[in-house]
Write a protein that holds these residues in place. Sequence first.
Motif, PDB file in Angstrom:
ATOM      1  N   LYS A 117       0.819  -1.211   0.000  1.00 44.67           N
ATOM      2  CA  LYS A 117       0.000   0.000   0.000  1.00 44.67           C
ATOM      3  C   LYS A 117       0.855   1.264   0.000  1.00 44.67           C
ATOM      4  CE  LYS A 117      -4.228   1.720   2.193  1.00 44.67           C
ATOM      5  NZ  LYS A 117      -5.217   1.490   3.280  1.00 44.67           N
ATOM      6  N   TYR A 118       1.988   1.210   0.731  1.00 44.74           N
ATOM      7  CA  TYR A 118       2.872   2.374   0.858  1.00 44.74           C
ATOM      8  C   TYR A 118       4.304   1.946   0.553  1.00 44.74           C
ATOM      9  CZ  TYR A 118      -1.275   3.965   3.344  1.00 44.74           C
ATOM     10  OH  TYR A 118      -2.567   4.266   3.686  1.00 44.74           O
ATOM     11  N   PRO A 119       4.635   1.744  -0.702  1.00 46.11           N
ATOM     12  CA  PRO A 119       5.940   1.165  -1.066  1.00 46.11           C
ATOM     13  C   PRO A 119       7.138   2.033  -0.721  1.00 46.11           C
ATOM     14  CG  PRO A 119       4.740   1.918  -3.021  1.00 46.11           C
ATOM     15  CD  PRO A 119       3.783   1.985  -1.879  1.00 46.11           C
ATOM     16  N   ASN A 120       6.931   3.317  -0.494  1.00 44.09           N
ATOM     17  CA  ASN A 120       8.067   4.204  -0.214  1.00 44.09           C
ATOM     18  C   ASN A 120       8.317   4.420   1.269  1.00 44.09           C
ATOM     19  OD1 ASN A 120       8.569   4.680  -2.987  1.00 44.09           O
ATOM     20  ND2 ASN A 120       6.903   6.171  -3.034  1.00 44.09           N
ATOM     21  N   VAL A 121       7.543   3.732   2.108  1.00 43.56           N
ATOM     22  CA  VAL A 121       7.709   3.866   3.560  1.00 43.56           C
ATOM     23  C   VAL A 121       8.559   2.710   4.083  1.00 43.56           C
ATOM     24  CG1 VAL A 121       6.513   3.874   5.786  1.00 43.56           C
ATOM     25  CG2 VAL A 121       5.500   5.052   3.831  1.00 43.56           C
ATOM     26  N   ARG A 122       9.555   3.035   4.871  1.00 38.75           N
ATOM     27  CA  ARG A 122      10.350   2.000   5.537  1.00 38.75           C
ATOM     28  C   ARG A 122       9.560   1.483   6.742  1.00 38.75           C
ATOM     29  NH1 ARG A 122      15.370   4.813   7.415  1.00 38.75           N
ATOM     30  NH2 ARG A 122      15.815   2.770   8.308  1.00 38.75           N
ATOM     31  N   THR A 123       9.464   0.164   6.857  1.00 40.17           N
ATOM     32  CA  THR A 123       8.664  -0.450   7.910  1.00 40.17           C
ATOM     33  C   THR A 123       9.560  -1.173   8.895  1.00 40.17           C
ATOM     34  OG1 THR A 123       6.906  -0.802   6.281  1.00 40.17           O
ATOM     35  CG2 THR A 123       6.709  -1.967   8.376  1.00 40.17           C
ATOM     36  N   ARG A 124       9.364  -0.881  10.173  1.00 41.71           N
ATOM     37  CA  ARG A 124      10.157  -1.508  11.228  1.00 41.71           C
ATOM     38  C   ARG A 124       9.201  -2.202  12.191  1.00 41.71           C
ATOM     39  NH1 ARG A 124      12.345   0.757  16.202  1.00 41.71           N
ATOM     40  NH2 ARG A 124      14.092  -0.515  16.920  1.00 41.71           N
ATOM     41  N   LEU A 125       9.010  -3.509  12.000  1.00 39.38           N
ATOM     42  CA  LEU A 125       8.171  -4.307  12.883  1.00 39.38           C
ATOM     43  C   LEU A 125       9.071  -5.086  13.831  1.00 39.38           C
ATOM     44  CD1 LEU A 125       5.432  -5.788  10.528  1.00 39.38           C
ATOM     45  CD2 LEU A 125       5.244  -3.859  12.074  1.00 39.38           C
ATOM     46  N   VAL A 126       8.900  -4.862  15.118  1.00 37.38           N
ATOM     47  CA  VAL A 126       9.755  -5.482  16.123  1.00 37.38           C
ATOM     48  C   VAL A 126       8.941  -6.491  16.921  1.00 37.38           C
ATOM     49  CG1 VAL A 126      11.279  -5.078  18.083  1.00 37.38           C
ATOM     50  CG2 VAL A 126      11.122  -3.373  16.261  1.00 37.38           C
ATOM     51  N   GLY A 127       9.312  -7.778  16.835  1.00 40.64           N
ATOM     52  CA  GLY A 127       8.624  -8.817  17.578  1.00 40.64           C
ATOM     53  C   GLY A 127       9.308  -9.082  18.901  1.00 40.64           C
ATOM     54  N   GLN A 128       8.675  -8.711  19.978  1.00 40.67           N
ATOM     55  CA  GLN A 128       9.247  -8.854  21.305  1.00 40.67           C
ATOM     56  C   GLN A 128       8.200  -9.399  22.264  1.00 40.67           C
ATOM     57  OE1 GLN A 128      10.300  -4.603  21.665  1.00 40.67           O
ATOM     58  NE2 GLN A 128      12.423  -5.232  21.865  1.00 40.67           N
ATOM     59  N   ASN A 129       8.664  -9.779  23.440  1.00 42.98           N
ATOM     60  CA  ASN A 129       7.732 -10.068  24.512  1.00 42.98           C
ATOM     61  C   ASN A 129       6.972  -8.786  24.852  1.00 42.98           C
ATOM     62  OD1 ASN A 129       7.231 -10.090  27.677  1.00 42.98           O
ATOM     63  ND2 ASN A 129       7.186 -12.206  26.952  1.00 42.98           N
ATOM     64  N   SER A 130       5.754  -8.940  25.325  1.00 45.40           N
ATOM     65  CA  SER A 130       4.889  -7.777  25.567  1.00 45.40           C
ATOM     66  C   SER A 130       5.496  -6.773  26.539  1.00 45.40           C
ATOM     67  CB  SER A 130       3.531  -8.248  26.083  1.00 45.40           C
ATOM     68  OG  SER A 130       2.859  -9.003  25.096  1.00 45.40           O
ATOM     69  N   VAL A 131       6.221  -7.257  27.540  1.00 45.68           N
ATOM     70  CA  VAL A 131       6.837  -6.346  28.510  1.00 45.68           C
ATOM     71  C   VAL A 131       7.838  -5.441  27.805  1.00 45.68           C
ATOM     72  CG1 VAL A 131       8.286  -6.206  30.568  1.00 45.68           C
ATOM     73  CG2 VAL A 131       6.477  -7.930  30.438  1.00 45.68           C
ATOM     74  N   GLU A 132       8.621  -6.012  26.886  1.00 47.50           N
ATOM     75  CA  GLU A 132       9.607  -5.203  26.170  1.00 47.50           C
ATOM     76  C   GLU A 132       8.941  -4.251  25.179  1.00 47.50           C
ATOM     77  OE1 GLU A 132      13.843  -7.546  26.281  1.00 47.50           O
ATOM     78  OE2 GLU A 132      12.732  -7.469  24.396  1.00 47.50           O
ATOM     79  N   VAL A 133       7.865  -4.690  24.533  1.00 51.42           N
ATOM     80  CA  VAL A 133       7.142  -3.785  23.640  1.00 51.42           C
ATOM     81  C   VAL A 133       6.631  -2.576  24.423  1.00 51.42           C
ATOM     82  CG1 VAL A 133       5.067  -3.497  22.220  1.00 51.42           C
ATOM     83  CG2 VAL A 133       6.479  -5.536  21.947  1.00 51.42           C
ATOM     84  N   ALA A 134       6.040  -2.823  25.590  1.00 49.83           N
ATOM     85  CA  ALA A 134       5.533  -1.728  26.421  1.00 49.83           C
ATOM     86  C   ALA A 134       6.661  -0.782  26.821  1.00 49.83           C
ATOM     87  CB  ALA A 134       4.830  -2.287  27.650  1.00 49.83           C
ATOM     88  N   ASP A 135       7.806  -1.338  27.206  1.00 50.68           N
ATOM     89  CA  ASP A 135       8.946  -0.502  27.596  1.00 50.68           C
ATOM     90  C   ASP A 135       9.447   0.322  26.413  1.00 50.68           C
ATOM     91  OD1 ASP A 135       8.888  -1.399  30.192  1.00 50.68           O
ATOM     92  OD2 ASP A 135      10.474  -2.884  29.934  1.00 50.68           O
ATOM     93  N   ALA A 136       9.480  -0.291  25.222  1.00 49.72           N
ATOM     94  CA  ALA A 136       9.976   0.413  24.037  1.00 49.72           C
ATOM     95  C   ALA A 136       9.037   1.544  23.635  1.00 49.72           C
ATOM     96  CB  ALA A 136      10.151  -0.570  22.880  1.00 49.72           C
ATOM     97  N   VAL A 137       7.734   1.325  23.760  1.00 49.93           N
ATOM     98  CA  VAL A 137       6.768   2.394  23.454  1.00 49.93           C
ATOM     99  C   VAL A 137       6.892   3.507  24.490  1.00 49.93           C
ATOM    100  CG1 VAL A 137       4.311   2.952  23.304  1.00 49.93           C
ATOM    101  CG2 VAL A 137       5.178   0.859  22.250  1.00 49.93           C
ATOM    102  N   ARG A 138       7.036   3.133  25.746  1.00 48.04           N
ATOM    103  CA  ARG A 138       7.155   4.128  26.815  1.00 48.04           C
ATOM    104  C   ARG A 138       8.389   5.013  26.616  1.00 48.04           C
ATOM    105  NH1 ARG A 138       7.334   0.790  30.446  1.00 48.04           N
ATOM    106  NH2 ARG A 138       5.113   0.676  30.953  1.00 48.04           N
ATOM    107  N   SER A 139       9.485   4.416  26.173  1.00 47.30           N
ATOM    108  CA  SER A 139      10.730   5.169  26.001  1.00 47.30           C
ATOM    109  C   SER A 139      10.795   5.915  24.678  1.00 47.30           C
ATOM    110  CB  SER A 139      11.931   4.211  26.077  1.00 47.30           C
ATOM    111  OG  SER A 139      11.959   3.333  24.956  1.00 47.30           O
TER     112      SER A 139
END
Length: 313
Positions: A117-139
């Motif tokens: 849908k958006y070929p010119n956008v760089r996509t960064r999907l990070v698969g982590q445990n939920s605790v780390e995802v929450a920490d990464a969003v918080r920071s």
Amino acid sequence: MTTITQLRAFLAASTSGSFSAAGRELGLTQPTVSELVRKLEVEHSLDLFVRTGRRLILTAAGEELFPWARRVVEGADGADEAMRSLRGIEGGVASFGVLRNAPFYFLSDLAERFHQKYPNVRTRLVGQNSVEVADAVRSGTLEAGLVVLPVPDEDLDVRPLMRDEVLWASADPRRTSSPMTIAAIPAAPLILYDAYYGWTDPTRRQLADRAQAAGVRLEPMIEVENIDSALGLVARGVGDTIVSTAVTRHAMFPAGVTTTPFAEPLYDVIALVTRRNAVLSPVTAELARMARRTILRMRDESGVDAAIGESDT
């Protein structure tokens, strides 16, 4: 029916004090603005302005309408801006945290769909445990992400999307012939995944909290890092594990492994988290929207627990 154009005319006349000034603000003629307001008044049989003197003055009805009109117009303007932002997405980086078990929630093709849908956008999907995802969003390392609750929610906005029941899984049908109780777990050969995160993992944390309340100590016989390894051991009869309903519905779930619910039902709650008061970039906002719709569609189509009142809009 009241229109956005009528409400814009009403607001412009209210703030500028005259139909002439409102016309200049809106790029319309004075008679056009006056007629838009007059039609609004006729439709509701109410006068919105006192038309005496040099300046328009709101009546009681006009005062009552003003905040509602402003809310509607601002909402429409916000929607237009969002659509313009999405149409204009031509670059940038979308950063988003996904569940470590993303394939079981139909999220594995999210990057491909977004890229198409958006070929010119760089996509960064990070698969982590939920605790780390929450920490990464918080920071701020990630803008948003999907997590399994509970996670520490300090400085986060948490939006629950779906409730998925957690089941006991075994290759021995005798151990799934009746609901599993917390008291019976120590007698079973327990295999758990997310070894690195241990009891901080949200699902394991729920299990541990219940065991503690029941005066039971849980000591897994084997701990591995991912669910595929745990299910492989279960399929070979080495021990038992816990899985969400979504996992059991996936083609990767091994044949011969049976499940049973807990006597006191246990649930994974999937939620979208963002940093409190943060404004997502247009690219990440669109990626989060696509991920959210995927989870809600799965909930509706596959029949997993739909107790959380979130619509697919």
